[in-house]
Structure formats: structure tokens, C-alpha cells
Design an enzyme around this catalytic site. Structure first.
Site, PDB file in Angstrom:
ATOM      1  N   HIS A 221     -57.013  -2.398  56.734  1.00 33.64           N
ATOM      2  CA  HIS A 221     -58.491  -1.850  55.948  1.00 33.64           C
ATOM      3  C   HIS A 221     -59.378  -2.212  56.832  1.00 33.64           C
ATOM      4  O   HIS A 221     -60.671  -2.706  56.573  1.00 33.64           O
ATOM      5  CB  HIS A 221     -58.746  -2.663  54.622  1.00 33.64           C
TER       6      HIS A 221
ATOM      7  N   ASP B   3     -54.027  -7.212  52.060  1.00 34.28           N
ATOM      8  CA  ASP B   3     -53.255  -6.307  51.301  1.00 34.28           C
ATOM      9  C   ASP B   3     -52.828  -4.843  51.955  1.00 34.28           C
ATOM     10  O   ASP B   3     -53.656  -4.501  53.022  1.00 34.28           O
ATOM     11  CB  ASP B   3     -53.885  -5.905  50.041  1.00 34.28           C
ATOM     12  N   GLU B   4     -51.884  -4.282  51.843  1.00 28.83           N
ATOM     13  CA  GLU B   4     -51.491  -2.976  52.211  1.00 28.83           C
ATOM     14  C   GLU B   4     -51.592  -2.709  53.582  1.00 28.83           C
ATOM     15  O   GLU B   4     -52.329  -1.699  54.028  1.00 28.83           O
ATOM     16  CB  GLU B   4     -52.731  -1.957  51.491  1.00 28.83           C
ATOM     17  N   VAL B   5     -51.016  -3.599  54.267  1.00 30.29           N
ATOM     18  CA  VAL B   5     -50.780  -3.600  55.760  1.00 30.29           C
ATOM     19  C   VAL B   5     -49.704  -2.556  56.196  1.00 30.29           C
ATOM     20  O   VAL B   5     -48.548  -2.878  55.800  1.00 30.29           O
ATOM     21  CB  VAL B   5     -50.681  -5.040  56.332  1.00 30.29           C
TER      22      VAL B   5
END
EC number: 3.2.1.52
Length: 543
Positions: free
Chosen positions: A276, A336-338
Site C-alpha cells: 500500500h 496487510d495485503e503484501v
């Protein structure tokens, strides 16, 4: 003479009938939202005259005149209580319906605070309990802290109502109240769509009406970097949607923090990495990982490069600044969400993986990065909050780190709650309250029916669930639709996080109360969307 006498008798009867209506046709007192832990009220009601109404401190209160938190609250709540009435230095304006106030008696709201922390900030351990006793001519409000007093003032403001003649009343009431959970948050995403400062401040106002106490500011993300950093000014000048109109200056941030403080709301900044972070790379060359297509760079970039020492030096300086700007003792680090695709393609990262003995397990690489970032934060005397991914990847993080659950089916969420608390970590639950997701009909009932502690675990485990959070992600939300999408749907979660679950389990019982509360929000200028067919006596007037 006879004709005049009959007319006089008729006039007297009409006057008596009107007085009868004014005293007996008053609607029943509405309950407070969110529901207090204990509230009892009677049919005894007292007329209020705005011109004979005062806020004051008790003689023994630790907080006295000059207390910034409560002095400002007194000024703020007067027009909220007496809608349409303004008391100012100059000529007084008042509701035209109030022709003949029913009383000239003084009514005092007397506030007693045990511990005065008038210039400080609310924190994770702040007491918000209060006791409120309303009787003839007096509302006695007692609280351990100014933050509890704020919650009591909000409850009192909701007890006051008007009849059809514009007369104000309050019923005899006793309240003993405290929050079920310490952390009751609301997330705004200001990266996917920039939210102008007034939209954020107005949201903070509405949060205080709902007794939310944490503003989770997801201030930066892939699409834009609107935070104007002192240390790294290029982050916003090159990473914001516009370097002048779509940024939050240090003055803006300070104003948000101050506005929140006066309403008993903490401001929790989130600096999400290593994923992100696409907008960061525009203003900080060398920070992101170059992606490769075969032996050559593709021209695209992935997450923060965890193989370079300069990445940690940059993060250390940025987090040091953020820690000094935001006074709260917690900071959200994301995690998160790597997406590992770019890391896998990069020769430098591949070499670092072999050097560290990680093999081809890129979750270990993310763990290495996050462990370093958490340790940086700990040295800054801040407690870290991270998304659940950090726990799921078995990262070695301090036991005081707070895990934030954001995904999963109901069964998976229950399993995650059990696993995280069994490991001894504190938890914030957000997954059931992603209210940027919209459906047809009364979806507030879904948010209202959530049971945060409905998972397998000991009582000690369940004490580690410190609260929950409503999330408003910004893919399809900006200032044009923020308020109606938030309210009163977020109000359902507010009651679940504040009130006793056993006494607020019925959606049927809650419906008329939340409908009335929605009208309160409208009256206060909040664009709260309708729950179903119906109307409010005072519709939204800001159009």
C-alpha cells in the site's frame, strides 16, 4: 353581556384545553443512543426555559471554569440541546414557537469531575464512566474524568425533547453508565479519495454523538500521499493528488487532533507498509522494490524494498515525525495485503533471501520487515497496532502489540479471535463492520447483531478483545456521500460496542430508538440516511 360571558367561558375553556395539551400531550421520553448500562426514567417531567438554563461546576469538582474540554463542551451543547435557539453576547434569537415558556425557574446542569485532566488527551486507559441524575431544576453529572463527563453531557442532551408547541422538557432520569469496550473506533480512508477538512471535522462531531472514541486515520495509501511531511515534503508534493489543494498540512492535522480531543476522541494515525505504498515512491526514489521481467526491470514497482538498509532508515525518520505530531501512544503500522510477486522477481531481494536463510518463503521476508518496523516504533515509546496478516505469518512481535482483524467469514473470524487471544495478544475487531460495503434494505441490522465475544476461549481471552471499529474505505466514498453512508449504519455498531449486549439484543426494540436517533442526527446537521419509510419532524435543512 350574556354573549360576552359565553365567549369568555369558551375562551377560558379553550385556554385550559391548550394548557392541558401542553402538559399532558408531551411525547414519552426517548431513550439514549447508545443505550446506557443502566437507565431509569419516570413520567415526571420538567419544563426547561433556554433563558433560565446553565451549565456549571460543582464546588468540589477538580475541574472548574477554565477547563478547556468542558468549557467548550458547555458552549457546544447549548445549541444542540435547544435546537433553533441561540444565546449570544448580542440580541437573543429563539424558536418562534416558544411564545409562552412554561417556567421561569432556573435549571442547572452541575458537573462534578474527580480527576481534572483538562489540557491532556484521552488515552487507551481513560475512564468514560459517569452518573447522571435528573430531577426538578437540576441535572447532577458525576464522572471520574472530563472524558466521562463528555459522555454524560451527550446523554443529557438526548434526554431533552420538544412538544408540538416548541416547549422543552426533560424527564426525571437516573443513569449509571460506562462503555463495554475501551476501543470504539471509526476508520476514514483519505488516500483513495481526499476528504476535505470540514468533512473530517463533521465526522468527529457525529462520532461524539455516538460515543465513538477513536478516529483511525488511514491517511496514506497506494493512490495518494496527502500527509504533508516536514521531514520528507516530496512525499506529498509528488504523491498527493494535488500538491496544494489535496494535502493535509501540519496545521490541518493539528486542527483535527484538537477538534477530536475536545470531544474525547483519540486520533490513531496509520502509516501502512510495506504494501500500500505506491504513492510513496514518487517522492522517495529508491524506497520501493523495482519489479523485473526476466533479467531486466519492467519499469514498475512493488512494496517497500526490505533488502535495503536505507528503507529502514527512511521509515525510522518518518515514524519519528509521525510519533511527534500525533500525541496518542498508539500508532497503526498496517502490514496487510503484501503482494510478493515483485519481491520474487527482484535479484537483489532474491540474494537477500538467500543471505538470511529464508529460502523461498517470502512470508519470512515480510516478517523480517515488520519486526524491524515494530521495533522502531517501540523505541519511540509507541505501541503498535497491525493488521491480522502480521500474526497469520507467525511474525515475532512484542506481546503488547495489538492485532486488528479485518477479513474472513464469520467462522474464520471466530477462529482468528480464538488463536490471537490464546497467544496473549489484544485484539480489535473490524471485519464485520466494513460499512463501505452497501446492500439493499436495512443492513444496519447486520451490524447491530454482531456478537464480538462469540468465539471459543476463556474469560481471560475474551478480556483481550479491547473493542471494535467501523471502517469506511474510500474507493467509492468522498465528501458527497460520506455522511449518509456512515450514519446511522455506524450507529448500530456504536451501540454494540458501548452497551450491554443482553439488554440490546433485539433489532425490533432497537428500530424505533435508532429511527429517533437518526432524527436527532438530522436536527444536528448530520446527513444521516433514512432507515425505512417515515419522516422526521425536522428534516435535514442543509440542502
Amino acid at each position: 353581556m350574556e354573549e360576552e360571558t359565553n365567549y369568555g367561558r369558551l375562551s377560558n375553556r379553550k385556554l385550559c384545553f391548550m394548557v392541558f395539551l401542553m402538559f399532558f400531550a408531551v411525547p414519552a421520553v426517548k431513550a439514549v443512543w447508545p443505550m446506557p448500562q443502566m437507565i431509569s426514567s419516570s413520567a415526571d417531567r420538567y419544563p426547561l426555559n433556554p433563558r433560565m438554563f446553565v451549565f456549571q461546576y460543582s464546588n468540589g469538582s477538580s475541574a472548574q471554569s477554565g477547563c478547556s474540554v468542558l468549557d467548550s463542551a458547555f458552549k457546544r451543547y447549548f445549541p444542540l440541546i435547544f435546537t433553533g435557539y441561540m444565546r449570544a453576547e448580542g440580541p437573543r434569537q429563539h424558536d418562534d414557537r416558544i411564545r409562552f415558556p412554561l417556567t421561569d425557574a432556573l435549571f442547572s446542569v452541575v458537573v462534578h469531575v474527580k480527576e481534572a485532566d483538562c489540557e491532556g488527551y484521552p488515552d487507551a486507559d481513560s475512564s468514560e464512566s459517569y452518573q447522571l441524575s435528573v430531577s426538578s431544576g437540576l441535572a447532577a453529572l458525576k464522572a471520574s474524568t472530563v472524558w466521562g463527563a463528555l459522555r454524560g453531557l451527550e446523554s443529557f442532551s438526548q434526554l431533552v425533547y420538544q412538544d408540538d408547541f416548541g416547549q422543552y422538557f426533560v424527564n426525571k432520569t437516573e443513569i449509571d453508565d460506562f462503555p463495554r469496550f475501551k476501543f470504539r473506533g471509526l476508520l476514514l480512508d483519505t488516500s483513495r479519495h481526499y476528504l476535505p477538512l470540514p468533512a473530517i471535522l463533521k465526522t468527529l462531531d457525529a462520532m461524539s454523538y455516538n460515543k465513538f472514541n477513536v478516529f483511525h486515520w488511514h491517511i496514506v495509501d497506494d493512490p495518494s500521499f496527502p500527509y504533508q511531511s516536514i521531514t520528507f515534503p516530496d512525499l506529498s508534493s509528488k504523491g498527493a493528488f494535488h500538491p496544494y489543494t489535496h494535502v493535509y498540512t501540519q496545521t490541518d492535522v493539528s486542527r483535527v487532533i484538537s477538534h477530536a480531543r475536545l470531544r474525547g476522541i483519540r486520533v490513531l494515525p496509520e502509516i501502512d507498509s510495506p504494501g500500500h505504498t505506491q504513492s510513496w515512491g514518487k517522492g522517495q526514489p529508491g524506497l520501493l522494490t523495482p519489479c523485473y521481467k526476466g533479467p531486466a526491470p519492467s519499469g514498475t514497482y512493488g512494496p517497500v524494498n526490505p533488502a535495503k538498509s536505507s528503507s529502514y532508515q527512511f521509515m525510522s525518520r518518518l515514524l519519528k515525525e509521525v510519533s511527534s505530531v500525533f500525541p496518542d501512544s498508539y500508532i497503526h503500522l498496517g502490514g496487510d495485503e503484501v503482494d510478493f510477486t515483485c519481491w520474487k522477481s527482484n535479484p537483489e531481494v532474491q540474494g537477500f533471501m538467500q543471505k538470511m536463510g529464508f529460502g523461498t518463503d517470502y512470508t519470512k521476508l515480510e516478517s523480517y520487515y515488520m519486526e524491524n518496523i515494530v521495533n522502531i516504533t517501540k523505541k519511540l515509546n509507541k505501541t503498535s497496532i497491525v493488521w491480522q496478516d502480521v500474526f497469520d505469518y507467525h511474525e515475532q512481535i512484542p506481546v503488547d502489540t495489538v492485532l486488528h482483524i479485518w477479513k474472513g467469514s464469520p467462522t474464520q473470524i471466530q477462529q482468528e479471535l480464538s488463536s490471537i487471544t490464546l497467544a496473549g495478544y489484544r485484539v480489535i475487531l473490524a471485519a464485520p463492520w466494513y460499512i463501505n460495503h452497501i446492500t439493499i434494505g436495512q443492513d444496519w441490522t447486520i451490524y447491530y447483531s454482531i456478537q464480538p465475544l462469540n468465539f471459543t476461549g476463556t474469560e481471560q481471552q475474551k478480556k483481550l478483545v479491547i473493542g471494535g471499529e467501523v471502517c469506511m474505505w474510500g474507493e467509492y466514498v468522498d465528501a458527497t456521500n460520506l455522511s449518509p453512508r456512515l450514519w446511522p449504519r455506524a450507529s448500530a455498531a456504536a451501540e454494540r460496542l458501548w452497551s450491554d449486549e443482553r439488554s440490546t439484543s433485539s433489532v425490533t426494540d432497537a428500530f424505533p430508538r435508532i429511527t429517533d436517533f437518526r432524527c436527532t442526527l438530522l436536527r444536528r446537521g448530520v446527513q444521516a440516511e433514512p432507515l425505512y419509510v417515515g419522516h422526521c419532524r425536522e428534516e435535514y435543512g442543509g440542502i
